[in-house]
Design a protein around this motif. Sequence first.
Motif, PDB file in Angstrom:
ATOM      1  N   GLU A 130       0.851  -1.186   0.000  1.00 37.46           N
ATOM      2  CA  GLU A 130       0.000   0.000   0.000  1.00 37.46           C
ATOM      3  C   GLU A 130       0.888   1.238   0.000  1.00 37.46           C
ATOM      4  O   GLU A 130       1.708   1.432   0.898  1.00 37.46           O
ATOM      5  CB  GLU A 130      -0.923  -0.003   1.225  1.00 37.46           C
ATOM      6  CG  GLU A 130      -1.895  -1.175   1.276  1.00 37.46           C
ATOM      7  CD  GLU A 130      -2.930  -1.109   0.150  1.00 37.46           C
ATOM      8  OE1 GLU A 130      -3.140  -0.007  -0.392  1.00 37.46           O
ATOM      9  OE2 GLU A 130      -3.513  -2.156  -0.177  1.00 37.46           O
ATOM     10  N   LEU A 131       0.711   2.072  -1.016  1.00 35.34           N
ATOM     11  CA  LEU A 131       1.528   3.274  -1.156  1.00 35.34           C
ATOM     12  C   LEU A 131       0.677   4.512  -0.976  1.00 35.34           C
ATOM     13  O   LEU A 131      -0.475   4.570  -1.426  1.00 35.34           O
ATOM     14  CB  LEU A 131       2.190   3.313  -2.546  1.00 35.34           C
ATOM     15  CG  LEU A 131       3.144   2.170  -2.887  1.00 35.34           C
ATOM     16  CD1 LEU A 131       3.639   2.312  -4.312  1.00 35.34           C
ATOM     17  CD2 LEU A 131       4.321   2.154  -1.925  1.00 35.34           C
ATOM     18  N   ASN A 132       1.252   5.480  -0.306  1.00 28.24           N
ATOM     19  CA  ASN A 132       0.589   6.770  -0.163  1.00 28.24           C
ATOM     20  C   ASN A 132       1.052   7.668  -1.312  1.00 28.24           C
ATOM     21  O   ASN A 132       2.088   8.328  -1.242  1.00 28.24           O
ATOM     22  CB  ASN A 132       0.949   7.396   1.195  1.00 28.24           C
ATOM     23  CG  ASN A 132       0.179   8.688   1.449  1.00 28.24           C
ATOM     24  OD1 ASN A 132      -0.678   9.075   0.657  1.00 28.24           O
ATOM     25  ND2 ASN A 132       0.482   9.348   2.558  1.00 28.24           N
ATOM     26  N   VAL A 133       0.293   7.661  -2.395  1.00 24.82           N
ATOM     27  CA  VAL A 133       0.695   8.355  -3.617  1.00 24.82           C
ATOM     28  C   VAL A 133       0.790   9.859  -3.394  1.00 24.82           C
ATOM     29  O   VAL A 133       1.558  10.550  -4.063  1.00 24.82           O
ATOM     30  CB  VAL A 133      -0.302   8.035  -4.757  1.00 24.82           C
ATOM     31  CG1 VAL A 133       0.131   8.702  -6.053  1.00 24.82           C
ATOM     32  CG2 VAL A 133      -0.406   6.534  -4.965  1.00 24.82           C
ATOM     33  N   SER A 134       0.021  10.388  -2.441  1.00 25.98           N
ATOM     34  CA  SER A 134       0.021  11.839  -2.214  1.00 25.98           C
ATOM     35  C   SER A 134       1.382  12.361  -1.761  1.00 25.98           C
ATOM     36  O   SER A 134       1.661  13.554  -1.887  1.00 25.98           O
ATOM     37  CB  SER A 134      -1.047  12.212  -1.178  1.00 25.98           C
ATOM     38  OG  SER A 134      -0.771  11.587   0.063  1.00 25.98           O
ATOM     39  N   VAL A 171      10.667   8.023  -9.494  1.00 20.98           N
ATOM     40  CA  VAL A 171       9.447   7.728  -8.734  1.00 20.98           C
ATOM     41  C   VAL A 171       9.587   6.398  -7.996  1.00 20.98           C
ATOM     42  O   VAL A 171       9.172   6.266  -6.832  1.00 20.98           O
ATOM     43  CB  VAL A 171       8.224   7.714  -9.674  1.00 20.98           C
ATOM     44  CG1 VAL A 171       6.954   7.393  -8.887  1.00 20.98           C
ATOM     45  CG2 VAL A 171       8.072   9.054 -10.377  1.00 20.98           C
ATOM     46  N   ALA A 172      10.188   5.400  -8.654  1.00 18.42           N
ATOM     47  CA  ALA A 172      10.380   4.098  -8.009  1.00 18.42           C
ATOM     48  C   ALA A 172      11.296   4.217  -6.795  1.00 18.42           C
ATOM     49  O   ALA A 172      11.055   3.585  -5.751  1.00 18.42           O
ATOM     50  CB  ALA A 172      10.963   3.105  -9.020  1.00 18.42           C
ATOM     51  N   THR A 173      12.327   5.040  -6.903  1.00 20.47           N
ATOM     52  CA  THR A 173      13.238   5.238  -5.773  1.00 20.47           C
ATOM     53  C   THR A 173      12.519   5.905  -4.605  1.00 20.47           C
ATOM     54  O   THR A 173      12.733   5.549  -3.443  1.00 20.47           O
ATOM     55  CB  THR A 173      14.439   6.097  -6.210  1.00 20.47           C
ATOM     56  OG1 THR A 173      15.121   5.436  -7.272  1.00 20.47           O
ATOM     57  CG2 THR A 173      15.390   6.322  -5.050  1.00 20.47           C
ATOM     58  N   HIS A 174      11.662   6.863  -4.902  1.00 20.54           N
ATOM     59  CA  HIS A 174      10.928   7.562  -3.833  1.00 20.54           C
ATOM     60  C   HIS A 174      10.018   6.603  -3.071  1.00 20.54           C
ATOM     61  O   HIS A 174       9.975   6.624  -1.832  1.00 20.54           O
ATOM     62  CB  HIS A 174      10.106   8.701  -4.438  1.00 20.54           C
ATOM     63  CG  HIS A 174       9.107   9.290  -3.482  1.00 20.54           C
ATOM     64  ND1 HIS A 174       9.475  10.056  -2.396  1.00 20.54           N
ATOM     65  CD2 HIS A 174       7.748   9.198  -3.439  1.00 20.54           C
ATOM     66  CE1 HIS A 174       8.399  10.430  -1.734  1.00 20.54           C
ATOM     67  NE2 HIS A 174       7.332   9.925  -2.337  1.00 20.54           N
ATOM     68  N   PHE A 175       9.298   5.738  -3.789  1.00 22.61           N
ATOM     69  CA  PHE A 175       8.364   4.826  -3.146  1.00 22.61           C
ATOM     70  C   PHE A 175       9.044   3.542  -2.658  1.00 22.61           C
ATOM     71  O   PHE A 175       8.432   2.779  -1.904  1.00 22.61           O
ATOM     72  CB  PHE A 175       7.230   4.461  -4.111  1.00 22.61           C
ATOM     73  CG  PHE A 175       6.253   5.569  -4.342  1.00 22.61           C
ATOM     74  CD1 PHE A 175       5.572   6.162  -3.286  1.00 22.61           C
ATOM     75  CD2 PHE A 175       5.998   6.029  -5.622  1.00 22.61           C
ATOM     76  CE1 PHE A 175       4.651   7.176  -3.504  1.00 22.61           C
ATOM     77  CE2 PHE A 175       5.084   7.041  -5.854  1.00 22.61           C
ATOM     78  CZ  PHE A 175       4.415   7.627  -4.792  1.00 22.61           C
ATOM     79  N   GLY A 176      10.272   3.298  -3.088  1.00 22.68           N
ATOM     80  CA  GLY A 176      10.947   2.074  -2.696  1.00 22.68           C
ATOM     81  C   GLY A 176      10.381   0.844  -3.354  1.00 22.68           C
ATOM     82  O   GLY A 176      10.333  -0.229  -2.730  1.00 22.68           O
ATOM     83  N   VAL A 177       9.946   0.967  -4.589  1.00 23.71           N
ATOM     84  CA  VAL A 177       9.375  -0.159  -5.330  1.00 23.71           C
ATOM     85  C   VAL A 177      10.130  -0.315  -6.646  1.00 23.71           C
ATOM     86  O   VAL A 177      11.018   0.472  -6.966  1.00 23.71           O
ATOM     87  CB  VAL A 177       7.867   0.051  -5.592  1.00 23.71           C
ATOM     88  CG1 VAL A 177       7.102   0.113  -4.275  1.00 23.71           C
ATOM     89  CG2 VAL A 177       7.642   1.330  -6.396  1.00 23.71           C
TER      90      VAL A 177
END
Length: 340
Positions: free
Chosen positions: A22-26, A42-48
Amino acid sequence: MDRGLLVDVNSAKYKCGRKKIELNVSTLKDVALSSRTTIADVATHFGVSKSKVQSMKKEGAIKRVSNTIKPFLMEKNKNDRLKWCLSMLDPLSLSHDPQFKGLFDHVTIDEKWWFITRKTLRYYTAPGEVEPTRTIKNKNYIPKIQILTAVGRPRFDSEGHCIFDGKIGCWAFVKYEPAKRSSVNRSAGTIEMKPIESITKDVMQSFLIEKVLPAIRAKWPREDVGKPIYIQQDNAKPHVPPNDRLFSEAAKQDGFDIRIICQPANSPDLNILDLGFFNSLQSIQHKRSTKTTEELVAIVEKAFADYSVCQLNRIFLTLHGCMKEVMRIGGGNGYDIPHI
């Protein structure tokens, strides 16, 4: 034993497989724009993984946008843009349902530089295919031609058939001179096409009088001869002023009443050509390879002649939507082009 025993066969594991993340896109809003320009960012920011970001993009959780620099507007610019849009409202519709004029009496003109090729090309290749080598003496001086274009709004009859395509014409700013000396490509005396280096007010005046006006008189619907026809142009210095004597005399010939009007300053979004026509035409031109300026001019002219009349009409509808947005925000240009 005869009746058997009740056995609970439900597994304690109610879920199998990889646990959903579950990612908090905001939280993406808190990242600087310069630090989220690629999928990897973007992947680095979310860690995915990058594939996860691709899936989010397909699902609509995030979207990729292109941000273009727009002209800076002074208060006077905003007021002029607002007045221009208000002047485009149909007076007969103001009392009940305000609507914009059809702009069937407008001809928009503008000039644009067309390049033989782009610095960077992206394309797909087959396995083992050798990538072509493109060379030029200086990448900052790619051969180019400036072309003047004039379009009006297409017209259709009650059954939807086109009775006026709106394509007045396009003319390259070139001159033809004999070659002074022989070369491996041509002999001395061969007529060559050469670009006009400096587009001055005299050059624009001659093109308007000798090319644009005759084209309008030849193609304009006969039932509207004698009614005012407005040539809309921007405020570039080489453009002919509305009160130019020579133009005014030529514009009254053969019973026509052709006038020049200037759109508000810093307002390419109020010009049909800058709003969408040039970009659409350029996308067609880039799909054709050219090696000489003669080939470039021929391809642009063919793309202009083959351009879809329905697409040209849609750009006018988009212009109506843009003018509506300009009025909504008080003359500014900080809006997205509306989807119609």
